[in-house]
Design a protein around this motif. Sequence first.
Motif, PDB file in Angstrom:
ATOM      1  N   HIS A  59     -35.798  26.865 -51.970  1.00  0.00           N
ATOM      2  CA  HIS A  59     -36.187  27.798 -53.027  1.00  0.00           C
ATOM      3  C   HIS A  59     -36.449  29.177 -52.413  1.00  0.00           C
ATOM      4  O   HIS A  59     -36.033  30.210 -52.944  1.00  0.00           O
ATOM      5  CB  HIS A  59     -37.457  27.254 -53.679  1.00  0.00           C
ATOM      6  CG  HIS A  59     -37.863  27.920 -54.938  1.00  0.00           C
ATOM      7  ND1 HIS A  59     -37.082  27.940 -56.071  1.00  0.00           N
ATOM      8  CD2 HIS A  59     -38.992  28.615 -55.247  1.00  0.00           C
ATOM      9  CE1 HIS A  59     -37.713  28.599 -57.025  1.00  0.00           C
ATOM     10  NE2 HIS A  59     -38.861  29.027 -56.554  1.00  0.00           N
ATOM     11  N   SER A  60     -37.111  29.179 -51.256  1.00  0.00           N
ATOM     12  CA  SER A  60     -37.454  30.444 -50.598  1.00  0.00           C
ATOM     13  C   SER A  60     -36.211  31.250 -50.227  1.00  0.00           C
ATOM     14  O   SER A  60     -36.245  32.487 -50.215  1.00  0.00           O
ATOM     15  CB  SER A  60     -38.288  30.172 -49.351  1.00  0.00           C
ATOM     16  OG  SER A  60     -37.721  29.105 -48.623  1.00  0.00           O
ATOM     17  N   ASP A  84     -48.706  22.271 -43.506  1.00  0.00           N
ATOM     18  CA  ASP A  84     -47.942  21.048 -43.735  1.00  0.00           C
ATOM     19  C   ASP A  84     -47.522  20.971 -45.208  1.00  0.00           C
ATOM     20  O   ASP A  84     -46.363  20.662 -45.520  1.00  0.00           O
ATOM     21  CB  ASP A  84     -48.793  19.832 -43.344  1.00  0.00           C
ATOM     22  CG  ASP A  84     -47.955  18.581 -43.135  1.00  0.00           C
ATOM     23  OD1 ASP A  84     -46.991  18.646 -42.339  1.00  0.00           O
ATOM     24  OD2 ASP A  84     -48.233  17.552 -43.773  1.00  0.00           O
ATOM     25  N   SER A  90     -41.868  22.041 -52.764  1.00  0.00           N
ATOM     26  CA  SER A  90     -41.001  23.197 -53.007  1.00  0.00           C
ATOM     27  C   SER A  90     -41.616  24.107 -54.064  1.00  0.00           C
ATOM     28  O   SER A  90     -42.201  23.633 -55.053  1.00  0.00           O
ATOM     29  CB  SER A  90     -39.622  22.727 -53.483  1.00  0.00           C
ATOM     30  OG  SER A  90     -38.857  23.866 -53.856  1.00  0.00           O
ATOM     31  N   HIS A 135     -27.853  25.130 -41.727  1.00  0.00           N
ATOM     32  CA  HIS A 135     -28.840  26.177 -41.981  1.00  0.00           C
ATOM     33  C   HIS A 135     -28.187  27.562 -42.065  1.00  0.00           C
ATOM     34  O   HIS A 135     -27.129  27.791 -41.494  1.00  0.00           O
ATOM     35  CB  HIS A 135     -29.870  26.237 -40.850  1.00  0.00           C
ATOM     36  CG  HIS A 135     -30.826  25.086 -40.833  1.00  0.00           C
ATOM     37  ND1 HIS A 135     -30.442  23.790 -40.615  1.00  0.00           N
ATOM     38  CD2 HIS A 135     -32.173  25.045 -41.013  1.00  0.00           C
ATOM     39  CE1 HIS A 135     -31.498  22.994 -40.649  1.00  0.00           C
ATOM     40  NE2 HIS A 135     -32.562  23.727 -40.898  1.00  0.00           N
ATOM     41  N   PHE A 167     -45.168  22.501 -33.668  1.00  0.00           N
ATOM     42  CA  PHE A 167     -44.750  21.266 -34.333  1.00  0.00           C
ATOM     43  C   PHE A 167     -43.892  20.475 -33.364  1.00  0.00           C
ATOM     44  O   PHE A 167     -43.027  21.032 -32.687  1.00  0.00           O
ATOM     45  CB  PHE A 167     -43.947  21.642 -35.578  1.00  0.00           C
ATOM     46  CG  PHE A 167     -43.013  20.583 -36.069  1.00  0.00           C
ATOM     47  CD1 PHE A 167     -43.487  19.444 -36.693  1.00  0.00           C
ATOM     48  CD2 PHE A 167     -41.640  20.730 -35.919  1.00  0.00           C
ATOM     49  CE1 PHE A 167     -42.616  18.468 -37.151  1.00  0.00           C
ATOM     50  CE2 PHE A 167     -40.767  19.770 -36.382  1.00  0.00           C
ATOM     51  CZ  PHE A 167     -41.249  18.629 -37.004  1.00  0.00           C
TER      52      PHE A 167
HETATM   53  C1  LIG Z   1     -43.320  21.365 -39.764  1.00  0.00           C
HETATM   54  C2  LIG Z   1     -42.196  21.698 -40.717  1.00  0.00           C
HETATM   55  C3  LIG Z   1     -41.182  22.529 -40.284  1.00  0.00           C
HETATM   56  C4  LIG Z   1     -40.127  22.874 -41.158  1.00  0.00           C
HETATM   57  N1  LIG Z   1     -39.142  23.718 -40.706  1.00  0.00           N
HETATM   58  C5  LIG Z   1     -38.144  24.065 -41.533  1.00  0.00           C
HETATM   59  C6  LIG Z   1     -37.143  24.983 -41.101  1.00  0.00           C
HETATM   60  O1  LIG Z   1     -37.159  25.480 -39.979  1.00  0.00           O
HETATM   61  N2  LIG Z   1     -36.151  25.297 -41.977  1.00  0.00           N
HETATM   62  C7  LIG Z   1     -36.083  24.765 -43.235  1.00  0.00           C
HETATM   63  O2  LIG Z   1     -35.146  25.076 -44.001  1.00  0.00           O
HETATM   64  N3  LIG Z   1     -37.033  23.889 -43.669  1.00  0.00           N
HETATM   65  C8  LIG Z   1     -38.057  23.557 -42.867  1.00  0.00           C
HETATM   66  N4  LIG Z   1     -39.026  22.679 -43.301  1.00  0.00           N
HETATM   67  C9  LIG Z   1     -38.937  22.124 -44.648  1.00  0.00           C
HETATM   68  C10 LIG Z   1     -39.387  23.106 -45.748  1.00  0.00           C
HETATM   69  O3  LIG Z   1     -40.555  23.808 -45.373  1.00  0.00           O
HETATM   70  C11 LIG Z   1     -39.680  22.328 -47.054  1.00  0.00           C
HETATM   71  O4  LIG Z   1     -38.501  21.668 -47.485  1.00  0.00           O
HETATM   72  C12 LIG Z   1     -40.264  23.170 -48.159  1.00  0.00           C
HETATM   73  O5  LIG Z   1     -40.732  22.288 -49.168  1.00  0.00           O
HETATM   74  C13 LIG Z   1     -39.260  24.153 -48.766  1.00  0.00           C
HETATM   75  O6  LIG Z   1     -39.925  24.905 -49.736  1.00  0.00           O
HETATM   76  P1  LIG Z   1     -39.139  25.867 -50.762  1.00  0.00           P
HETATM   77  O7  LIG Z   1     -38.165  25.021 -51.509  1.00  0.00           O
HETATM   78  O8  LIG Z   1     -40.247  26.434 -51.620  1.00  0.00           O
HETATM   79  O9  LIG Z   1     -38.451  26.913 -49.936  1.00  0.00           O
HETATM   80  C14 LIG Z   1     -40.095  22.345 -42.470  1.00  0.00           C
HETATM   81  C15 LIG Z   1     -41.140  21.506 -42.902  1.00  0.00           C
HETATM   82  C16 LIG Z   1     -42.175  21.188 -42.029  1.00  0.00           C
HETATM   83  C17 LIG Z   1     -43.299  20.291 -42.512  1.00  0.00           C
END
Ligand SMILES: Cc1cc2nc3c(=O)[nH]c(=O)nc-3n(C[C@H](O)[C@H](O)[C@H](O)COP(=O)(O)O)c2cc1C
Length: 203
Positions: A59-60, A84, A90, A135, A167
């Motif tokens: 989403h971001s 976390d 999301s 990515h 992490f």
């Molecule tokens: C410790 C940790 C590290 C993460 N690193 C990434 C990352 O580097 N890239 C990514 O796309 N998602 C990463 N995620 C997953 C996203 O933060 C997660 O899917 C989040 O819910 C996305 O939120 P959004 O849909 O609001 O953008 C990570 C999650 C955790 C818990």
Amino acid sequence: MEKIKLELKPGLLPILGAYPVIVIGTKVDEAPDFTTVAWTGVAASVPPSVTIALQHHRHSLKGVRRHMSFSVNIPGTGLVRETDYCGLASGRNVDKAADCRFDVFYGRLDNVPLIRQCPVNHACEVIQILNLGSHELIVGRIVETFVSEDCLTGGRPDPAKIRPFVFTGPGYYSLGEHCGDAFRCGRDINPEAKLDTLDEIKE
Ligand SMILES: Cc1cc2nc3c(=O)[nH]c(=O)nc-3n(C[C@H](O)[C@H](O)[C@H](O)COP(=O)(O)O)c2cc1C
């Protein structure tokens, strides 16, 4: 010693990869969204630039693309649960800023929300987005940096006060003990060696 080949993974410390953890901020559909990112790095010192890697469906990522900007918020260990959570839920489904009780503020970039509780905040403008497969690699140029006053020592950000964490597969770990003075503790290895000047080394 024998070497064993491993499956290819991007961990810089294979198996026990340890990655800095940041929370990025964007505005999606006029609302702030905060997302945890571990795949991040320093890209250049002049102009100061960083990278984040986001999966296509985040989403971001919508907010990053729409406004071509984002924030990097460096949490301290006191925010490990919130960090976390921002990596589990999301912004499509929840209001993470409200759930985490983030005190959101803005610098000079209107669409870049920053988290006051995070000791260090960078506001970044996007200069490149590369599709690398799983990515998108986003290169951001830092245009503004904030630090909490109580995390400074002698006018400089103090890691002992910021208390960042990393992490790894099994969990989050804070920094350990000070184990050497940078640009100094390696000098004794070969006292005869011609060393680079600090200007050549630095950043
Ligand atoms: C410790 C940790 C590290 C993460 N690193 C990434 C990352 O580097 N890239 C990514 O796309 N998602 C990463 N995620 C997953 C996203 O933060 C997660 O899917 C989040 O819910 C996305 O939120 P959004 O849909 O609001 O953008 C990570 C999650 C955790 C818990």
